[in-house]
Enzyme design. Structure first.
Site, PDB file in Angstrom:
ATOM      1  N   HIS A  86       0.849  -1.195   0.000  1.00 12.22           N
ATOM      2  CA  HIS A  86       0.000   0.000   0.000  1.00 12.22           C
ATOM      3  C   HIS A  86       0.886   1.248   0.000  1.00 12.22           C
ATOM      4  CE1 HIS A  86      -3.899  -1.977   1.816  1.00 12.22           C
ATOM      5  NE2 HIS A  86      -3.486  -2.566   0.713  1.00 12.22           N
TER       6      HIS A  86
ATOM      7  N   GLU B 262       0.908   3.882   1.760  1.00 19.04           N
ATOM      8  CA  GLU B 262       1.390   4.328   3.080  1.00 19.04           C
ATOM      9  C   GLU B 262       2.595   3.503   3.528  1.00 19.04           C
ATOM     10  OE1 GLU B 262      -1.676   3.410   2.138  1.00 19.04           O
ATOM     11  OE2 GLU B 262      -3.175   4.010   3.610  1.00 19.04           O
TER      12      GLU B 262
ATOM     13  N   CYS C 155      -6.104   1.677   5.814  1.00 16.37           N
ATOM     14  CA  CYS C 155      -6.708   0.420   6.276  1.00 16.37           C
ATOM     15  C   CYS C 155      -6.122   0.072   7.650  1.00 16.37           C
ATOM     16  CB  CYS C 155      -6.429  -0.694   5.267  1.00 16.37           C
ATOM     17  SG  CYS C 155      -4.732  -1.316   5.292  1.00 16.37           S
TER      18      CYS C 155
ATOM     19  N   CYS D  25      -2.278  -0.389   7.645  1.00 17.57           N
ATOM     20  CA  CYS D  25      -1.556   0.886   7.528  1.00 17.57           C
ATOM     21  C   CYS D  25      -1.728   1.739   8.781  1.00 17.57           C
ATOM     22  CB  CYS D  25      -2.014   1.630   6.279  1.00 17.57           C
ATOM     23  SG  CYS D  25      -1.504   0.793   4.763  1.00 17.57           S
TER      24      CYS D  25
END
Lengths: 151, 151
Positions: free
Chosen positions: A53, A55, A83, A86
């Site tokens: 992801h 992040e 999410c 993260c």
């Protein structure tokens, strides 16, 4: 919040979509200088890694660039509410301020879902600034609509 | 569960402690063949990356090794209950079965804290097998006791 950075963040998410990545982008910013320490978008397809992801990538990149194990005092801008994974990483990395520009009711872990920063097992509470903007949710809607049409 | 693997997991956590890493270890196992696809321990100090938990490392390594984006059907053995970040990553990667051998009341996200796999924002529920064993919690206690004594 800096409008130039927000525009750049949106452009970065759009680039992700052209690469068949879910259009989510992130940046680590120095709050003192406004310098972008790291910027990236989701790379799950390219890296064949469902945990890649935006992040996670920028947190790692910023730590490497700065040669530090945590990002105390830094800001994180993300196009979409992080999410649960993260949110956990953001707390571990001790980021100070989190800005995000669209909400994820199904998978978010900040103002939705587990609301991690409000829990007792969260040992560093990040300041959360949701600043929801239609253009950020729209790129996600467009991306998934296109995906369905292609199938 | 395979006792040989559990012994190996404990040895791996002990190696971490000798490297000044929090002694947490993890393995991705093929449930059909019993093959260890990836094995590692926390490497936060070595990599200067507070997100370099054992689970995150083996998930990435296994995906790379297998050339897949997710780990459907695989087992994950971890010496300690995964944190919130790792619980999120485990769900995203679609691991089938999670075995862990000590509990983390302060920072766990599986049977403690956010209990992520029980939440509506968790879209792949992993089968969870806590099999708590004293020797796994003891290495963590010893590690932190030594840390305090050194200070």
């Amino acid at each position: 919040m800096n409008n130039e950075l927000i525009t750049k963040l949106l452009e970065l998410a759009k680039i992700a979509a052209t690469r068949n990545e879910v259009p989510v982008s992130a940046m680590i910013i120095s709050p003192e200088t406004g310098e972008i320490i790291a910027e990236n978008h989701n790379r799950c397809e390219e890296l064949k890694d469902i945990t890649a992801h935006a992040e996670m990538i920028v947190i790692k990149e910023a730590m490497q660039k700065l040669g530090v194990k945590r990002l105390d005092g830094y800001d994180l801008y993300v196009s979409l509410e992080p999410c649960t994974m993260c949110a956990g990483a953001i707390s571990l990395s001790k980021i100070k301020n989190l800005y995000f520009f669209s909400e994820d009711k199904k998978g978010g872990g900040v103002i939705n879902g587990v609301k991690f920063f409000e829990q007792n097992t969260c040992h560093h509470r990040v300041n959360v600034y949701p600043a929801l903007k239609d253009e950020f949710s729209q790129i996600l809607k467009d991306f998934f609509k296109n995906k369905r049409n292609v199938k």
